[in-house]
Design an enzyme around this catalytic site. Structure first.
Site, PDB file in Angstrom:
ATOM      1  N   LYS A 174      68.706 -14.263 -28.990  1.00  0.00           N
ATOM      2  CA  LYS A 174      68.521 -12.890 -29.472  1.00  0.00           C
ATOM      3  C   LYS A 174      67.153 -12.871 -30.151  1.00  0.00           C
ATOM      4  CE  LYS A 174      72.581 -12.766 -31.581  1.00  0.00           C
ATOM      5  NZ  LYS A 174      73.782 -12.296 -32.345  1.00  0.00           N
TER       6      LYS A 174
ATOM      7  N   TYR B  69      31.398  15.615 -22.399  1.00  0.00           N
ATOM      8  CA  TYR B  69      32.594  14.825 -22.689  1.00  0.00           C
ATOM      9  C   TYR B  69      32.317  13.950 -23.918  1.00  0.00           C
ATOM     10  CZ  TYR B  69      34.350  16.041 -17.999  1.00  0.00           C
ATOM     11  OH  TYR B  69      34.790  16.725 -16.880  1.00  0.00           O
TER      12      TYR B  69
ATOM     13  N   ASN C 220      32.194  -6.426 -31.134  1.00  0.00           N
ATOM     14  CA  ASN C 220      32.177  -5.897 -32.501  1.00  0.00           C
ATOM     15  C   ASN C 220      33.243  -6.553 -33.373  1.00  0.00           C
ATOM     16  OD1 ASN C 220      30.977  -4.135 -34.329  1.00  0.00           O
ATOM     17  ND2 ASN C 220      32.550  -2.587 -34.040  1.00  0.00           N
ATOM     18  N   CYS C 221      34.428  -6.782 -32.788  1.00  0.00           N
ATOM     19  CA  CYS C 221      35.537  -7.337 -33.568  1.00  0.00           C
ATOM     20  C   CYS C 221      35.332  -8.814 -33.896  1.00  0.00           C
ATOM     21  CB  CYS C 221      36.848  -7.161 -32.810  1.00  0.00           C
ATOM     22  SG  CYS C 221      37.261  -5.428 -32.495  1.00  0.00           S
TER      23      CYS C 221
ATOM     24  N   TYR D 113      63.241 -16.519 -22.488  1.00  0.00           N
ATOM     25  CA  TYR D 113      63.789 -17.335 -23.566  1.00  0.00           C
ATOM     26  C   TYR D 113      63.851 -18.813 -23.194  1.00  0.00           C
ATOM     27  CZ  TYR D 113      67.339 -19.875 -26.134  1.00  0.00           C
ATOM     28  OH  TYR D 113      68.000 -20.849 -26.832  1.00  0.00           O
TER      29      TYR D 113
ATOM     30  N   GLY E 139      35.558   7.516 -27.829  1.00  0.00           N
ATOM     31  CA  GLY E 139      35.350   6.525 -28.882  1.00  0.00           C
ATOM     32  C   GLY E 139      35.684   6.989 -30.288  1.00  0.00           C
ATOM     33  N   ASP E 140      35.065   6.339 -31.260  1.00  0.00           N
ATOM     34  CA  ASP E 140      35.400   6.545 -32.675  1.00  0.00           C
ATOM     35  C   ASP E 140      35.101   7.943 -33.193  1.00  0.00           C
ATOM     36  OD1 ASP E 140      36.077   3.901 -32.621  1.00  0.00           O
ATOM     37  OD2 ASP E 140      34.362   3.189 -33.786  1.00  0.00           O
TER      38      ASP E 140
ATOM     39  N   SER F 132      26.330  -3.831 -25.514  1.00  0.00           N
ATOM     40  CA  SER F 132      27.661  -4.350 -25.214  1.00  0.00           C
ATOM     41  C   SER F 132      27.868  -5.669 -25.939  1.00  0.00           C
ATOM     42  CB  SER F 132      27.818  -4.535 -23.691  1.00  0.00           C
ATOM     43  OG  SER F 132      29.140  -4.902 -23.377  1.00  0.00           O
TER      44      SER F 132
END
Length: 823
Positions: free
Chosen positions: A436, A280, A41-42, A428, A283-284, A38
């Site tokens: 807008k 099952y 990774n990013c 806002y 993931g990637d 765990s």
């Protein structure tokens, strides 16, 4: 119940934790081939770059901590050798001891992830060539940088991870080059949005090569690596990062007889069951139908993997109660100062899939323009032409990109429309947004298009031939904006003067109105349409989108003037001396102003400034970095330095002594010709005049633009990669000077042959000989870079003596000349 999980990290570890929270009694064993189950990774590129300083912060939990907290048998450094679904067992191997054994199961979860793509290129296994997929890869890279004194690196592949790695290596002071086989970086983006990233990379002095790939690697005795590209260019570096992409790890699943889908991943049903109901997968490694197109595809993102892990656990314990609805591929990345984000399906993918779509581009400020610090962002949305259903969106900007993309992604995920963007109620206050919001504005623009209030023209469809055939490109920006640059052949009627000058326009012509970003172009289109002009268009995204897209995109050979000396420091061969620091300059704050605001404010200040005063102009409009250079060249004021940081551009300028508005140059000994035509007779006239002027002592410059480029093409050109539009242009144009036609009496080429034969009989040199004579006489050949980009002509196809330049190059040569001709 006994549950085995193969693979940790996002999918496997999430499944394990959820399984335990749902049922305290089940036996759960988690197998992980690596040492960590765990980790972030990013975050790996940012650890390499030193942004994340402590390695331990990458780890969510250690295997021991995870096992203790959740009562799970965690077995790291254990490889699963095979799966036997009929017997419900797996064969495992302890990679530390070498022990092999079997383990039975009631339910099995596969989370094997994906492996980096490593093509079989010569030398690719050499020391110093790395992939980045896990903590171990990261450790190797960090150690190599530190022990080998890495000063030059190349990143192969310009996806999200590739650009993150390039940025972080750059932050370490390493010279970074990027090589990408596609014509753009960041594949999920459309070209028009990727071009913004290209131009930003240039401001950071990052060298990158597009439409080029790696042919081979060669490790030298001194430890450096020669990277040979498909184009023949060779780059010497100290380290290589392979970021070509990933492929699903499906070997175990395939060997065990589980079904592999058409996209190449493990096929699962909505409950994430494989073709075997007791197995099952998450993931990637899995493929799943896109909620937008319905076609199976691969998705390599942490968010969906975590969600799948939770759903998978629920279905195992509670009995298939939750369906996975698929992913819309929402992704985001930091690329130096800008943020790049996308969701859904890009236009180019929809086009390939045969799905009808429309798209629109808007440029807005990150918050209210009157509140300090407003910075531009660009939003592109893609939608169904009849219903307005959103297919996807892309956002590029400096600030608050994530929240805009997240708002749009929520609508896409729910199958919403552009009308839902209009109805979004946002929080806002001036520091955070506008009344807008940019997302609302994207919806409003799309609504105007769908309701027929305006027709749009895309940047790809803007070409010089249309202008010759009667299409009018109407630039409704101010005169000062127009003078800084416009679409070739455009006429300028400022929006506030349009109603009084409608008589200058022909109602039978097609008119394409445009401004900087689209708003004034829309107003112009409405004025024209309500005054009897029927065939009127607004340029999608305005001049800003067109200019970014047609500019030269790559950034090659920027390190040629850098040298590494014996103290290991990198020096420029020719240093620019900056004599004035920003601390001594008078501040001019143009932040928050859109083009031409910064230039207009600069002009206003300099109109009353004293000579010798130094000003630091701060702006957040990305185009200002280019515009200020052009403005100084035209006005004669001294540009000392231009820098960019965190979306804010700083230009230090000294007010020049001269009071005139243009630079005074010696114009006694120059001649400049614009060569627009590729007619044989006009080409002959060009070189007759050029050689005559050169022989009289003049410095002659030939500026080849549009069709004139065909004159200076090589007879034997190298093979270059082009897109389909560029190939079509190539097929329809002369291949080199020997294939030029006469402007009159060509008679399918017979006239040109007669002309050449007559010249030979009369002793007149051929066009090709005249061109050689011109080179020997010192005539300068300059090809218009914008024309090359629009017409798909590559530098490698032109004669070796040809230089490339833009309008500013010609104007500079023109100012140095007392003879200027357009041919």
């Amino acid at each position: 119940m006994k549950i085995l999980i193969i693979g940790g990290v996002a999918g496997g570890a999430t499944s394990a934790a959820r399984l335990r929270r749902l049922d305290e009694k089940n036996s759960i064993i988690l197998f992980e081939k690596g040492a960590y189950i765990s980790y972030a990774n990013c975050g790996l590129p940012y650890y390499i770059g030193g942004v994340i300083e402590e390695r331990e912060k990458l780890f969510v939990q250690s295997a021991e901590e995870f096992g203790t907290r959740y009562g799970i048998d965690v077995r790291v450094n254990t490889e699963i050798l095979s799966i036997h679904p009929e017997e419900k067992l797996v064969k495992a191997k302890n990679l530390i001891t070498g022990e092999t054994y079997e383990e039975t199961y009631d339910k099995l979860i596969l989370s094997p992830g994906a492996d980096p793509i490593v093509p079989p290129l010569p030398g690719i296994k050499s020391e110093g060539i790395f992939t980045i997929r896990n903590v171990t890869d990261t450790d190797y890279i960090k150690e190599y940088i530190s022990t080998k004194n890495v000063q030059k690196a190349i990143v192969v592949g310009a996806g999200f991870i590739g650009l993150e790695m390039a940025e972080n290596l750059h932050e370490l002071g390493i010279q970074v080059s990027i090589v990408e086989m596609s014509d753009q970086v960041m594949g999920p983006l459309d070209y028009s949005m990727a071009s913004i990233v290209h131009q930003h990379l240039k401001t950071k002095n990052v060298e990158f090569y597009l439409l080029d790939g790696v042919k081979s690697f060669e490790k030298l005795e001194d430890g450096s690596i020669i990277v040979e590209l498909m184009s023949g260019r060779k780059i010497t570096v100290d380290m290589v990062i392979l970021s070509i992409g990933v492929k699903p790890t499906i070997k175990l699943a395939k060997e065990s007889g589980l079904e592999i889908g058409e996209a190449g991943g493990i096929k699962v049903n909505p409950y994430l069951q494989t073709s075997n109901p007791d197995v099952y997968a998450v993931g990637d490694a899995i493929e799943f139908p896109s909620p937008i197109t319905g076609k199976p595809f691969m998705n390599y993102l942490a968010g969906p993997a975590n969600r799948q892990g939770r759903i998978c656990a629920d279905n195992i314990i509670l009995g298939n109660v939750t369906e996975y609805k698929g992913s819309i591929s929402t992704a985001i990345a930091k690329v130096f100062d800008i943020t790049v984000a996308s969701t859904g399906i890009a236009s180019k993918i929809l086009k390939k899939s045969g799905i009808k779509y429309l798209d629109s581009i808007t440029h807005s400020a990150s918050h209210a323009g009157y509140y300090p610090g407003a910075i531009p962002m660009t939003i592109k949305i893609i939608y169904q032409p009849e219903t307005g259903k959103l297919f996807g969106a892309q956002v590029v900007g400096y600030d608050s990109v994530d929240k805009r993309l997240d708002l749009i992604a929520s609508v896409v995920k729910k199958g919403g429309t552009i009308y839902d963007l209009i109805d979004i109620e946002h929080a806002y206050a001036p520091p955070y947004s506008s009344a807008k919001d940019p997302v609302n504005m994207a919806g409003y623009v799309a609504e105007n298009i769908l309701n027929g209030k305006v027709k749009i023209k895309h940047w790809r469809h803007v070409n010089a031939q249309e202008a010759l055939n009667g299409t009018v490109y109407l630039d409704v920006r101010t005169k000062d904006e127009f003078e800084l640059g416009s679409i070739p052949g455009a006429i300028n009627i400022p929006i506030d003067e349009l109603r009084d000058n409608l008589h200058l326009l022909n109602k039978s012509n097609t008119i394409v109105a445009f401004c900087a970003v689209g708003l004034r172009g829309y107003l112009a289109a409405r004025i024209l349409m309500q005054n009897g002009f029927e065939n009127v268009f607004n340029l999608n995204g305005g001049y800003k989108t067109w200019e970014y897209a047609v500019k030269k995109q790559s950034n090659e050979d920027i390190y040629k003037n850098l040298v590494v000396k014996k103290d290991d420091h990198i020096y420029q061969a020719q240093n620019k001396s900056v004599t004035v620091s920003s601390g001594n300059a008078i501040k001019v704050d143009a932040c928050g102003l859109q083009c031409p605001g910064p230039i207009m404010k600069l002009k206003k200040v300099f109109d009353t400034a004293d000579s010798g005063n130094v000003y630091e102009v701060l702006a957040t409009d990305p185009g200002f970095a280019k515009d200020v250079v052009s403005w100084c060249n035209m006005t004669g004021n001294k540009l000392i330095d231009v820098t960019s940081n965190a979306g804010k551009i700083s230009a230090i300028i000294e007010k020049a002594e001269q009071k005139k508005t243009s630079v005074q140059r010696n114009t006694q000994n120059g001649a400049s010709f614009v060569v627009f035509s590729d007619d044989l007779d006009k080409a002959l006239a060009t070189f007759v005049l050029a050689n005559g002027a050169a022989s009289s002592g003049k410095k002659v410059t030939l500026f080849f633009t549009f069709w004139g480029l065909n004159i200076i093409k090589k007879a034997e050109k190298p093979s270059v990669k082009k897109d389909i539009v560029s190939r079509m242009f190539e097929m329809m144009m002369p291949s080199n000077s020997k294939n030029l036609a006469l402007s009159k009496m060509n008679m399918f080429g017979i006239g040109a042959k007669m002309m050449r034969n007559q010249m030979k009989n009369k002793g007149v040199a051929s066009l090709e000989q005249m061109m050689k004579d011109a080179q020997e006489n010192g005539v300068e050949f300059v090809a218009c870079q914008m024309s090359m980009d629009v017409m798909g002509v590559k530098k490698e196809e032109l004669l070796d003596v040809v230089q490339t330049g833009g309008v500013a190059t010609f104007l500079e040569k023109s100012d140095e000349s007392n003879l200027n001709l357009f041919l």
